[in-house]
Write a protein that holds these residues in place. Structure first.
Motif, PDB file in Angstrom:
ATOM      1  N   SER A  12      25.602  39.171 -20.753  1.00  0.00           N
ATOM      2  CA  SER A  12      25.541  40.007 -19.544  1.00  0.00           C
ATOM      3  C   SER A  12      24.136  40.558 -19.305  1.00  0.00           C
ATOM      4  O   SER A  12      23.779  40.860 -18.174  1.00  0.00           O
TER       5      SER A  12
ATOM      6  N   ASP B 239      30.661  29.093 -13.630  1.00  0.00           N
ATOM      7  CA  ASP B 239      29.479  29.976 -13.685  1.00  0.00           C
ATOM      8  C   ASP B 239      29.014  30.189 -15.120  1.00  0.00           C
ATOM      9  O   ASP B 239      27.920  30.727 -15.332  1.00  0.00           O
TER      10      ASP B 239
ATOM     11  N   CYS C  34      35.888  38.464 -15.583  1.00  0.00           N
ATOM     12  CA  CYS C  34      35.699  37.012 -15.465  1.00  0.00           C
ATOM     13  C   CYS C  34      37.036  36.320 -15.222  1.00  0.00           C
ATOM     14  O   CYS C  34      38.075  36.762 -15.716  1.00  0.00           O
ATOM     15  N   ARG C  35      36.971  35.226 -14.498  1.00  0.00           N
ATOM     16  CA  ARG C  35      38.131  34.338 -14.348  1.00  0.00           C
ATOM     17  C   ARG C  35      37.941  33.222 -15.371  1.00  0.00           C
ATOM     18  O   ARG C  35      36.967  32.479 -15.309  1.00  0.00           O
ATOM     19  N   LEU C  36      38.865  33.141 -16.327  1.00  0.00           N
ATOM     20  CA  LEU C  36      38.629  32.297 -17.507  1.00  0.00           C
ATOM     21  C   LEU C  36      39.398  30.988 -17.467  1.00  0.00           C
ATOM     22  O   LEU C  36      40.523  30.917 -16.962  1.00  0.00           O
TER      23      LEU C  36
ATOM     24  N   LEU D  99      29.152  39.799 -14.320  1.00  0.00           N
ATOM     25  CA  LEU D  99      30.212  38.928 -14.824  1.00  0.00           C
ATOM     26  C   LEU D  99      31.497  39.028 -13.999  1.00  0.00           C
ATOM     27  O   LEU D  99      32.348  38.143 -14.077  1.00  0.00           O
TER      28      LEU D  99
ATOM     29  N   ARG E  26      33.242  36.005 -12.084  1.00  0.00           N
ATOM     30  CA  ARG E  26      32.627  34.722 -12.442  1.00  0.00           C
ATOM     31  C   ARG E  26      33.645  33.840 -13.168  1.00  0.00           C
ATOM     32  O   ARG E  26      34.485  34.347 -13.915  1.00  0.00           O
ATOM     33  N   SER E  27      33.531  32.530 -12.936  1.00  0.00           N
ATOM     34  CA  SER E  27      34.413  31.569 -13.603  1.00  0.00           C
ATOM     35  C   SER E  27      33.755  31.084 -14.892  1.00  0.00           C
ATOM     36  O   SER E  27      32.691  30.468 -14.846  1.00  0.00           O
ATOM     37  N   VAL E  28      34.384  31.387 -16.008  1.00  0.00           N
ATOM     38  CA  VAL E  28      33.788  31.061 -17.316  1.00  0.00           C
ATOM     39  C   VAL E  28      34.786  30.252 -18.159  1.00  0.00           C
ATOM     40  O   VAL E  28      35.955  30.618 -18.283  1.00  0.00           O
TER      41      VAL E  28
ATOM     42  N   LEU F  91      35.225  39.137 -21.951  1.00  0.00           N
ATOM     43  CA  LEU F  91      34.871  38.568 -20.646  1.00  0.00           C
ATOM     44  C   LEU F  91      35.971  38.864 -19.617  1.00  0.00           C
ATOM     45  O   LEU F  91      35.679  39.189 -18.453  1.00  0.00           O
TER      46      LEU F  91
END
Ligand SMILES: NC(=O)c1ccc[n+]([C@@H]2O[C@H](COP(=O)([O-])OP(=O)(O)OC[C@H]3O[C@@H](n4cnc5c(N)ncnc54)[C@H](OP(=O)(O)O)[C@@H]3O)[C@@H](O)[C@H]2O)c1
Length: 232
Positions: free
Chosen positions: A219, A78, A31-33, A4, A7-9, A26
């Motif tokens: 995950s 992602d 994660c990049r949210l 994770l 990752r762009s979520v 996240l």
């Protein structure tokens, strides 16, 4: 395992009783949210780092707006966690047309539209080997529809049926769809119904534990989270 970190979520409903603890977890995992809800100030007040998108996901145009923000500001998509939703209580002849439309638009159509809009970006993520995922929170009522909640149950069953079919389509493209069906959880959702009054409900699950279980499923590459996964 799905890595994770970085990752762009997209998290829809990032101010919510489930969406917020999921977003926090996240973010903790790197994660990049892209954080979505109806009010930018409420989203910023969460303190979760990310790009804020104020959007009413009942509106069809919001899907491309959200995806565009994630692609331009976070470099792609992602993953998606769709944790927005609403409930209504009442007998079948007490639920108005407006409430039925709102339940189906928010609980079923909105996640379907967002997935469709994000597909090109999710395909790019799969091509990059990023194991993209789409996590939809339907509900236990998709498995066990409840009297006094027929329209809500039907909206959640509609999403779960869509997920079951789309899972099989998208598997070939290495895009993982996770249908998540939590039992009653103490987020306050039942005290904010679109209509009616909640019946006396047994004590619900702890939102932090439900969020933990959901992020673990994301995950660890799980493909479905039935209600029993939260209570077993
Ligand atoms: N709590 C439970 O017992 C339970 C059990 C099973 C399934 N679920 C499902 O889990 C999901 C999350 O529930 P929850 O308990 O976390 O509810 P919640 O605390 O009421 O959170 C709902 C979230 O949805 C957002 N939202 C509502 N309408 C929206 C709209 N039109 N456009 C964009 N965002 C919108 C809200 O943000 P803003 O108000 O800031 O816009 C909030 O972040 C729902 O789909 C629910 O049906 C809940």
């Amino acid at each position: 395992m799905t890595a994770l970190a970085d990752r762009s979520v997209i998290v829809v409903g990032a101010t919510g009783g489930l969406g917020l603890p999921i977003a926090r977890r996240l973010a903790d995992q790197g994660c990049r949210l892209t954080l979505v809800g109806r009010d930018a100030d409420r989203l910023r007040a969460t303190g979760v780092p990310g790009v804020v998108v104020a959007a009413d996901v009942r509106k069809a145009a919001s899907a491309s707006q959200i995806v565009e923000a994630a692609v331009t500001e976070q470099g792609g998509v992602d993953g998606i966690v769709f944790a927005a939703g609403a409930v209504a209580f009442g007998a079948v002849d007490e639920i108005s047309d407006d409430v039925m439309i709102e339940l189906f638009t928010l609980n079923a159509l909105a996640p379907m539209r967002l997935l469709r809009a994000a597909l090109p970006a999710l395909r790019a993520s799969a091509a990059a080997g990023h194991d993209p995922f789409v996590a939809h929170i339907s509900a236990v009522v998709a498995e066990q529809p409840q009297p006094g909640m027929a329209a809500y149950s039907a909206s959640k069953a509609a999403l779960a049926a869509y997920d079951a079919a789309a899972t099989r389509e998208l598997r070939r493209e290495k895009i993982r769809l996770i249908d998540i069906r939590p039992p009653h959880t103490e987020t306050g959702l039942a005290q904010r119904p679109l209509a009616g009054t909640a019946p006396r409900l047994p004590e619900g699950l702890d939102p932090q534990q439900v969020a933990d279980r959901i992020v673990t499923a994301i995950s660890e590459g799980e493909k479905e989270l039935p209600s029993t996964a939260f209570t077993g």
